[in-house]
Design a protein around this motif. Structure first.
Motif, short mmCIF file in Angstrom:
data_model
loop_
_atom_site.label_atom_id
_atom_site.label_comp_id
_atom_site.label_asym_id
_atom_site.label_seq_id
_atom_site.Cartn_x
_atom_site.Cartn_y
_atom_site.Cartn_z
N GLY A 49 2.46 1.47 -5.07
CA GLY A 49 1.56 2.21 -5.96
C GLY A 49 0.74 1.28 -6.84
N THR A 50 0.84 1.49 -8.15
CA THR A 50 0.13 0.63 -9.11
C THR A 50 1.11 -0.12 -10.01
OG1 THR A 50 -0.06 2.49 -10.67
CG2 THR A 50 -1.90 2.14 -9.14
N ALA A 93 -8.36 -2.25 -7.19
CA ALA A 93 -9.17 -1.20 -7.83
C ALA A 93 -8.26 -0.09 -8.38
CB ALA A 93 -10.16 -0.63 -6.82
N ASN A 94 -7.27 0.30 -7.59
CA ASN A 94 -6.32 1.33 -8.05
C ASN A 94 -5.47 0.82 -9.21
OD1 ASN A 94 -7.21 3.12 -6.08
ND2 ASN A 94 -5.64 2.50 -4.60
N PHE A 95 -5.09 -0.45 -9.13
CA PHE A 95 -4.28 -1.05 -10.19
C PHE A 95 -5.07 -1.08 -11.49
CE2 PHE A 95 -2.44 -4.41 -12.71
CZ PHE A 95 -1.07 -4.28 -12.49
N LYS A 96 -6.34 -1.45 -11.41
CA LYS A 96 -7.17 -1.53 -12.61
C LYS A 96 -7.35 -0.16 -13.25
CE LYS A 96 -11.54 -3.31 -14.38
NZ LYS A 96 -12.79 -4.04 -14.07
N ALA A 97 -7.46 0.88 -12.43
CA ALA A 97 -7.61 2.23 -12.96
C ALA A 97 -6.37 2.64 -13.76
CB ALA A 97 -7.84 3.21 -11.82
N ALA A 98 -5.21 2.16 -13.32
CA ALA A 98 -3.96 2.49 -14.01
C ALA A 98 -3.67 1.55 -15.18
CB ALA A 98 -2.79 2.45 -13.03
N GLU A 102 0.82 -1.21 0.00
CA GLU A 102 0.00 0.00 0.00
C GLU A 102 0.86 1.27 0.00
OE1 GLU A 102 -4.06 -1.20 2.37
OE2 GLU A 102 -2.23 -0.98 3.56
N ASN A 159 -8.92 -2.66 -2.50
CA ASN A 159 -8.54 -1.28 -2.81
C ASN A 159 -7.30 -1.24 -3.69
OD1 ASN A 159 -8.88 1.64 -2.35
ND2 ASN A 159 -6.95 1.48 -1.25
N ILE A 160 -6.33 -2.10 -3.39
CA ILE A 160 -5.10 -2.17 -4.19
C ILE A 160 -5.43 -2.53 -5.64
CG2 ILE A 160 -3.00 -3.53 -4.57
CD1 ILE A 160 -2.78 -3.71 -1.47
N THR A 193 -4.11 -7.46 -14.68
CA THR A 193 -5.27 -6.91 -13.97
C THR A 193 -6.33 -7.99 -13.78
OG1 THR A 193 -4.89 -4.70 -14.89
CG2 THR A 193 -7.10 -5.17 -14.04
#
Length: 365
Positions: A178-179, A203-208, A174, A200-201, A215
């Motif tokens: 990062g991603t 979700a952030n990875f998928k956004a990037a 965390e 949460n990790i 993913t």
């Protein structure tokens, strides 16, 4: 004249355009002359599936190189069939590995690989501090012929500290990663205790990284952990007893059932056998059952442990270790692991051991 000038200008621009960057691995390692390195791509970290894609020849001066790699991806380099290094490589990264010998290598050119190596360094330090230190103390006490009670207490502490170790790794991801695609190899140690953080990790990875294979694999890992989270319902398990007879979890479960993943080679599992015997003898007639699932890979060792530990409740195994279908389905990556279910198959608790497990079962009845 004007059209000729335009064509000439375009030709100049085309010729001066830089070559498109590619993803590559190269390096120089002293003392590795005229040997070889196996380059493999990791297909699935959970199932430890890899594909060898190249054999890199090391030149007389210790240099080696591989170009035009697929990225993003996780790769491994195996040096002379001995040391293996894992790398996380994103697109357009030129990874450079340098060192005077295999035990002291410096990696540059890939922030993702650098993060993965930093994670591995922290993981080993955390494991030594929290888990191996306890094992060392147990070893010392055994030589001094200390009481079984003291050793049992330390085995419980070992399990508790391993969970703390996993929590520390989650915080590292965390706060530090990062991603980065370096997150993917860490998922092999994810468990249900830190599920909210992993959601949460990812979700952030998928956004990037919305459209890459990693993913999808991370999402599947979280989905798998969700299936074995408290409040979920266990799937049917059908496995053979030592005689080869298939017995299902549904056929033996009672008011409350402990689904216990263990192995003969797991000291905390073996130590816990005595307490499980006490719980079984006390509460079996009141509606308590244990469904033991061994992740042994050698049948005789499993059978010897069953007899020595007096595990008289239903015990099953396909003798495939962590490669067994049930271990993969339930996301088991460490032992001991357990789930307590009610008569409907709903998980009401997981991964509680020692005195905590004893107190929980006592409260149920």
């Amino acid at each position: 004249m004007r059209s000729i000038f335009i064509c000439s200008a375009l030709l100049i621009i085309s010729c001066s355009t830089k070559e498109k960057p590619t993803t590559s691995i190269s390096g120089t390692i002293n003392g590795l002359a005229q040997s070889f390195i196996l380059l493999s791509k990791v297909d699935n970290v959970q199932e430890k599936k890899t594909t060898v894609i190249d054999t890199l020849q090391v030149q007389e001066n210790g240099t080696f190189q591989s170009k035009n790699l697929q990225a993003p991806a996780i790769y491994t380099l195996t040096f002379n069939n001995k040391k293996t290094m894992q790398l996380a490589i994103d697109k357009n990264q030129a990874v450079v590995i340098e060192g005077s010998h295999l035990d002291s290598l410096n990696v540059t050119g890939s922030k993702d690989s650098e993060l993965l190596l930093a994670y591995e360094t922290f993981r080993k330090e955390s494991l030594n501090r929290l888990v191996y230190a306890v094992r060392k103390e147990i070893s010392t006490l055994k030589k001094e012929q200390a009481s079984e009670q003291k050793i049992t207490e330390l085995r419980a502490l070992e399990i508790e500290n391993y969970n703390k170790h996993l929590a520390e790794l989650t915080v590292f991801i965390e706060e530090k990663m990062g991603t980065s695609i370096a997150i993917y190899p860490t998922s092999i140690r994810w468990n249900g205790e830190n599920l909210a953080s992993y959601k949460n990790i990812v979700a952030n990875f998928k956004a990037a990284h919305p459209n890459i294979e990693i993913t999808s694999k991370l999402e599947k890992r979280v989905e798998l952990l969700q299936k074995t989270a408290v409040g979920s319902y266990v799937s049917s398990i059908e496995m053979p007893l030592k005689e080869g007879t298939i017995i299902t979890l549904n056929s033996v479960k009672k008011t409350y059932t402990l689904v216990d993943f263990w192995a003969s080679w797991c000291p905390p599992c073996r130590t816990e056998s005595a307490m499980l015997n006490t719980l079984y003898n006390t509460y079996h007639s009141k509606g308590f059952e244990i469904y033991g699932i061994s992740l042994d890979s050698k049948k005789q060792r499993w059978l010897d442990a069953l007899e020595k530990d007096n595990r008289v409740w239903p015990n099953v195994s396909t003798v495939e270790g962590f490669k067994s279908a049930v271990a993969i389905e339930y996301g088991i990556t460490a032992l001991p692991t357990n789930f307590i279910i009610n008569e409907e198959g709903k998980i009401i608790a997981s991964n509680i051991h020692g005195e905590h497990l004893k107190a929980f079962i006592e409260d149920l009845f």
